[in-house]
Design an enzyme around this catalytic site. Structure first.
Site, PDB file in Angstrom:
ATOM      1  N   ASN A   8       1.537  79.666  18.750  1.00 43.13           N
ATOM      2  CA  ASN A   8       1.382  79.082  20.181  1.00 43.13           C
ATOM      3  C   ASN A   8      -0.301  79.269  20.131  1.00 43.13           C
ATOM      4  OD1 ASN A   8       0.613  79.338  22.828  1.00 43.13           O
ATOM      5  ND2 ASN A   8       1.016  81.561  23.157  1.00 43.13           N
ATOM      6  N   TRP A   9      -0.762  77.726  20.240  1.00 43.52           N
ATOM      7  CA  TRP A   9      -2.274  77.668  20.313  1.00 43.52           C
ATOM      8  C   TRP A   9      -2.983  77.922  21.477  1.00 43.52           C
ATOM      9  CZ3 TRP A   9      -2.398  72.242  17.717  1.00 43.52           C
ATOM     10  CH2 TRP A   9      -2.047  72.152  16.278  1.00 43.52           C
ATOM     11  N   LYS A  10      -2.144  78.327  22.804  1.00 42.10           N
ATOM     12  CA  LYS A  10      -2.954  78.766  23.976  1.00 42.10           C
ATOM     13  C   LYS A  10      -3.796  77.675  24.057  1.00 42.10           C
ATOM     14  CE  LYS A  10      -2.269  83.524  22.312  1.00 42.10           C
ATOM     15  NZ  LYS A  10      -2.441  84.751  22.669  1.00 42.10           N
ATOM     16  N   HIS A  92       5.418  83.743  29.059  1.00 43.03           N
ATOM     17  CA  HIS A  92       4.378  84.388  28.035  1.00 43.03           C
ATOM     18  C   HIS A  92       3.688  85.567  28.780  1.00 43.03           C
ATOM     19  CE1 HIS A  92       1.021  84.792  25.469  1.00 43.03           C
ATOM     20  NE2 HIS A  92       1.738  84.537  24.548  1.00 43.03           N
ATOM     21  N   GLU A  94       0.503  85.980  28.750  1.00 44.51           N
ATOM     22  CA  GLU A  94      -0.677  85.614  29.581  1.00 44.51           C
ATOM     23  C   GLU A  94      -0.303  84.892  31.065  1.00 44.51           C
ATOM     24  OE1 GLU A  94      -2.031  83.927  26.243  1.00 44.51           O
ATOM     25  OE2 GLU A  94      -2.332  85.898  25.180  1.00 44.51           O
ATOM     26  N   GLU A 162       7.509  90.340  22.834  1.00 45.58           N
ATOM     27  CA  GLU A 162       6.119  90.302  22.585  1.00 45.58           C
ATOM     28  C   GLU A 162       5.708  91.312  23.461  1.00 45.58           C
ATOM     29  OE1 GLU A 162       4.465  86.419  21.036  1.00 45.58           O
ATOM     30  OE2 GLU A 162       4.502  86.260  23.372  1.00 45.58           O
ATOM     31  N   GLY A 168      -2.826  89.682  20.741  1.00 41.35           N
ATOM     32  CA  GLY A 168      -4.307  89.298  20.445  1.00 41.35           C
ATOM     33  C   GLY A 168      -5.015  90.739  20.198  1.00 41.35           C
ATOM     34  N   SER A 202       0.171  89.945  17.286  1.00 40.53           N
ATOM     35  CA  SER A 202      -0.684  90.128  15.977  1.00 40.53           C
ATOM     36  C   SER A 202       0.044  90.060  14.506  1.00 40.53           C
ATOM     37  CB  SER A 202      -1.310  91.406  16.144  1.00 40.53           C
ATOM     38  OG  SER A 202      -2.295  91.561  17.469  1.00 40.53           O
ATOM     39  N   GLY A 224      -3.132  83.986  17.622  1.00 38.08           N
ATOM     40  CA  GLY A 224      -4.275  83.875  16.862  1.00 38.08           C
ATOM     41  C   GLY A 224      -4.394  83.248  15.418  1.00 38.08           C
TER      42      GLY A 224
HETATM   43  C1  PEP Z   1       1.069  85.037  21.529  1.00 43.57           C
HETATM   44  O1  PEP Z   1       0.245  84.283  21.986  1.00 43.57           O
HETATM   45  O2  PEP Z   1       2.213  84.714  21.592  1.00 43.57           O
HETATM   46  C2  PEP Z   1       0.701  85.825  20.483  1.00 43.57           C
HETATM   47  C3  PEP Z   1       1.708  86.929  19.979  1.00 43.57           C
HETATM   48  O3  PEP Z   1      -0.308  86.199  20.076  1.00 43.57           O
HETATM   49  P1  PEP Z   1      -1.149  86.855  18.841  1.00 43.57           P
HETATM   50  O4  PEP Z   1      -0.430  86.644  17.721  1.00 43.57           O
HETATM   51  O5  PEP Z   1      -2.594  86.336  18.795  1.00 43.57           O
HETATM   52  O6  PEP Z   1      -1.351  88.500  19.279  1.00 43.57           O
END
Ligand code: PEP
Length: 246
Positions: A8-10, A92, A94, A162, A168, A202, A224
């Site tokens: 997931n590049w956000k 998600h 966010e 998640e 993050g 993460s 990330g």
């Molecule tokens: C995500 O954006 O779905 C995610 C799990 O981010 P990260 O790996 O940076 O925690």
């Protein structure tokens, strides 16, 4: 089962950076033993599909539930499909916690994905205070109940667990915690629970293999660590090393 490794590049990697990403990613990956997916920003979807030249699925990070209308800044499931997406992230953390998306919104978006023939990857997960208050089970069941009915109309779908406190932050659920949460998700899904359930939060090359080896963990959703081609390739490699493992 072949593991799923999704990035997931956000709001990272515009079209030009996307081309550069795949130039470096391609030589690093051995294809075939992992189901790879990318969720680039909408404006980089085309560039991703044309520049990747690796076996992968591509998706968008969000959709609106209507087909079209006066919704400035939004795209519909049908538009995403027409632009070449086969997957869509829904709910998600966010979207839920920064943009105020509700459980009801998530259900509507899963219904829209089914209507358009997109494969939804529906995200669920608890806040740290909810976990500390012993509400993990209740939160996951509430979130799943809001979209489970709409999943029945999808030809294919995935769920991503998640934990919000792990996204993050560099904090990761232990493989045991991930397994336990995934078992709750599957139990809440009932007969719909025979789908890939991914862990996200993460994930990095050092923890990916242990997480993907845990019972009930069918792959990972990576934020990330998916932005750097060499790093993401190491996570794909970790999933590939488990292909065929019992
Ligand atoms: C995500 O954006 O779905 C995610 C799990 O981010 P990260 O790996 O940076 O925690």
């Amino acid at each position: 089962m072949v593991k799923v490794v999704a990035g997931n590049w956000k709001m990272h990697h515009g079209p030009l950076q996307t081309a550069g990403f795949f130039d470096r990613f391609r030589p690093e990956v051995e294809e075939g033993s992992v189901r790879i997916a990318f969720f680039p920003p909408d404006v980089s979807l085309r560039s991703s599909r044309t520049c990747a030249r690796v076996q992968a699925d591509f998706g968008v990070q969000n959709i609106h539930w209507e087909r079209a209308g006066a919704f400035t800044g939004e795209i519909s499931a049908e538009m995403a499909k027409e632009a070449g997406a086969s997957l869509v992230l829904v709910g998600h953390s966010e979207r839920r916690h920064v943009f105020g998306e509700t459980d009801v919104d998530v259900g509507c978006k899963v219904r829209a994905a089914a209507r358009a023939g997109l494969v939804p990857v529906v995200c669920v997960g608890e806040l740290l205070e909810e976990r500390k208050a012993g509400k993990l089970d209740a939160v996951l069941r509430r979130q799943v109940a809001a979209f489970a009915g709409s999943l029945a109309d999808c030809r294919d779908y995935m769920v991503a667990y998640e934990p919000v406190w792990a996204i993050g932050t560099g904090e990761t659920a232990t493989p045991e915690d991930a397994s336990a949460a995934h078992a709750i998700v599957r139990s809440a899904l009932g007969a719909l629970g025979r789908c890939p359930v991914l862990y996200g939060g993460s994930v990095n090359p050092a923890n990916a293999r242990a997480l993907m080896s845990a019972p009930d963990v069918d792959g990972v959703l990576v934020g990330g660590a998916s932005l750097d081609p060499e790093v993401f390739a190491r996570i794909v490699e970790a999933g590939g090393a488990l292909a065929g493992a019992v």
